[in-house]
Design an enzyme around this catalytic site. Sequence first.
Site, short mmCIF file in Angstrom:
data_model
loop_
_atom_site.label_atom_id
_atom_site.label_comp_id
_atom_site.label_asym_id
_atom_site.label_seq_id
_atom_site.Cartn_x
_atom_site.Cartn_y
_atom_site.Cartn_z
N SER A 65 0.85 -1.21 0.08
CA SER A 65 0.15 0.02 0.01
C SER A 65 0.88 1.18 -0.09
O SER A 65 2.14 1.15 0.31
CB SER A 65 -0.74 0.04 1.15
N TYR A 118 -2.13 -0.43 10.03
CA TYR A 118 -2.18 -0.73 8.54
C TYR A 118 -0.90 -0.49 8.07
O TYR A 118 -0.28 -1.20 7.21
CB TYR A 118 -3.13 -0.06 8.15
#
Length: 283
Positions: A135, A148
């Site tokens: 990501s 995350y």
Amino acid sequence: MDVTGKVVLITGAARGIGAEVARQLAARGARLALVGLEKAQLEEVAQQTGGKAWEADVTDWDVLERVTNEVAEHFGGIDVVVANAGIAATGFVRSMDPKAFERVIEVNLLGVWRTVRTALPHLIKSRGYCLVVSSLAAIVHIPGNAAYSAAKAGCEAFADSLRAEVRHLGVGVGTAYFSWISTDMVNSADQHPVFGKLRQGMPGVAGKKYPVRNVGKAVVRGIEKRAKAVHVPGWVGALKYFRAFTPLVVDRQAVEEVAEADREMARQDTSGLVGPGGQAASR
């Protein structure tokens, strides 16, 4: 790699990025093994794509080993793995639900490791390709996103090491970096009373959401090229060259907003896994 007739195993295939990648690969003639939770949604994607669904939690070793072996037996092998399954949680470290934080790490990082480890013998046989979904969060670490970011940075590091380890075996490894994509996960995070305001207040392209179809196209191209990296949007790839400066930018942008957001998070019990995928993973 011509994906026509190739067997592609996709985790997190019930919705969002996984489902979109499946649809676009199906349009090019790939044979799809769809792995994930949310059985009804998974079966729906299987019907749309002509694939076969396997309900599985990517953190469960025994189930994953059984599923990868069943996929290989059913299709006669595995040519590509897209390790995509992931969840997100909102919250600041000092007040976040510890179970939610650790579940993000378990699914997003350990789930990738377990997926790759169980599928790797089949990829070695086919001299195939593995795409690890990381990501933009691996590059830019914003407040309220610690779990995350940590997991996705781990995915990036894992893929880099794996690439060097398996090159001589004929296996290609790529890493995917996506900014904010219009999926159920991101849309649900936007509805959070604290984190949503922080994310939507990010300046310019930093806070923009991009269509999930863009990711599907980029992933298909990445598989066809056996690419080392896939970026959506393209500027994410350029940003990687300046990652040493991103903490400075985040620190400056966060000064005015984070103190109040932190107090709000501490006052309210609003941390936890977001979206339908997060709910499924917390059962």
